[in-house]
Design an enzyme around this catalytic site. Structure first.
Site, short mmCIF file in Angstrom:
data_model
loop_
_atom_site.label_atom_id
_atom_site.label_comp_id
_atom_site.label_asym_id
_atom_site.label_seq_id
_atom_site.Cartn_x
_atom_site.Cartn_y
_atom_site.Cartn_z
N SER A 31 49.42 59.07 79.33
CA SER A 31 49.96 59.03 77.97
C SER A 31 51.45 59.39 77.95
O SER A 31 52.25 58.77 78.65
CB SER A 31 49.13 59.93 77.05
OG SER A 31 49.29 59.59 75.71
N ASP A 86 44.04 55.14 75.90
CA ASP A 86 44.71 56.34 76.42
C ASP A 86 43.92 57.02 77.54
O ASP A 86 42.75 57.37 77.37
CB ASP A 86 44.91 57.31 75.25
CG ASP A 86 45.95 58.37 75.53
OD1 ASP A 86 45.84 59.05 76.57
OD2 ASP A 86 46.87 58.53 74.70
#
Length: 275
Positions: free
Chosen positions: A43, A155
């Site tokens: 991320s 993610d």
């Protein structure tokens, strides 16, 4: 008698705006003239880690962050799989990383993402850096997933927000920077009329964010990182949320302050070993 350089691994967690703290930590490494031999990120950690792996200094990354106007790169869509399409952010990454592939980095880079259909973690170490980073930061419910090789990716922090396992076996020394946050982030930035209308912000998004943050901060994940890191950095960000992009300077300073505490230990651990 000869010197053998210890292999240093740097692990950068996800955490939204809180991830700016990674820049502060990189400032201390630059100050010490210490470069990691491997970088793993997810991320926000992947976004910053990729720039550093390609040769940008902490100062250059900070300058680039200063120049960005986040709302210009958010493309709202009808909220089915996500509120934001993510096409503009992908183009931004292509510009920042100059359309380079993993084999063009100065420091080997590893980035993770999750297949939303199976929950399987996918590890990127080849191909387009921009696509890998776009996948790794695709917060469920906020950004549309991205399809790569028949996988629907979101993610990486969903299941592994501190991706130490990506490089652990390659390194003699591991430095981990964890900026995870168990608190529900402020989603008010999505209500900016430049970005999206408030009526389009479903309660499902907040539920998805909360579930993700709980997964990120799972005790086993954090405990594993603490036990397997030679230096575990956790900047004091208790008053910062994952959406506090406007507090960038404070967050960077918090990261620098945390790393400075460990500056001597970092320097000692990364010294060459004599054989």
């Amino acid at each position: 008698m000869f010197f053998k350089k210890k292999k240093l691994g740097l692990v950068l967690s996800g955490g939204g705006a809180r991830g700016y703290a990674h820049i502060g930590i990189l400032k201390i490494l630059d100050e010490l003239k210490i470069k990691p031999d491997y970088i793993a990120g997810t991320s926000m950690g992947a976004i910053i880690g990729a720039a550093y792996a390609l040769g940008m200094s902490a100062f250059e990354i900070e300058k680039k962050a200063d120049e960005l106007k986040l709302y210009k790169y958010l493309d709202p869509t009808i909220p089915k799989k996500g509120l934001i399409k993510g096409d503009k952010i992908l183009k931004l990454f292509e510009e920042i990383y100059e359309n380079k592939n993993f084999d063009e980095t100065k420091i080997p880079l590893f980035v993770n993402a999750v297949d939303i259909e199976t929950g399987r973690e996918l590890i990127f170490s080849e191909g387009s850096i921009a696509i890998a980073v776009r996948a790794s930061m695709s917060i469920p419910g906020i950004f549309n997933p991205i399809n790569v090789n028949n996988y629907t990716l979101v993610d990486g922090g969903l299941t592994n927000n501190i991706p130490l396992n990506l490089i652990k076996d390659k390194c003699d020394v591991i430095i981990t920077s964890n900026v995870s946050n168990i608190n529900l982030p402020n989603t008010d930035f999505l209500k900016d009329p430049k970005i999206i209308k408030e009526k389009d912000l479903p309660s499902l998004t907040r539920v998805l964010l909360k579930s993700m943050l709980i997964l990120q901060s799972h005790p086993n994940n954090i405990q594993n990182a603490k036990e397997n890191s030679d230096i575990y950095l956790s900047p004091n960000l208790k008053n910062m949320t994952t959406a506090d992009f406007a507090k960038k300077d404070q967050i960077i300073m918090a990261g620098e302050k945390e790393a400075r505490i460990y500056k001597y230990k970092i320097e000692q651990l990364c010294k060459r070993s004599l054989f």
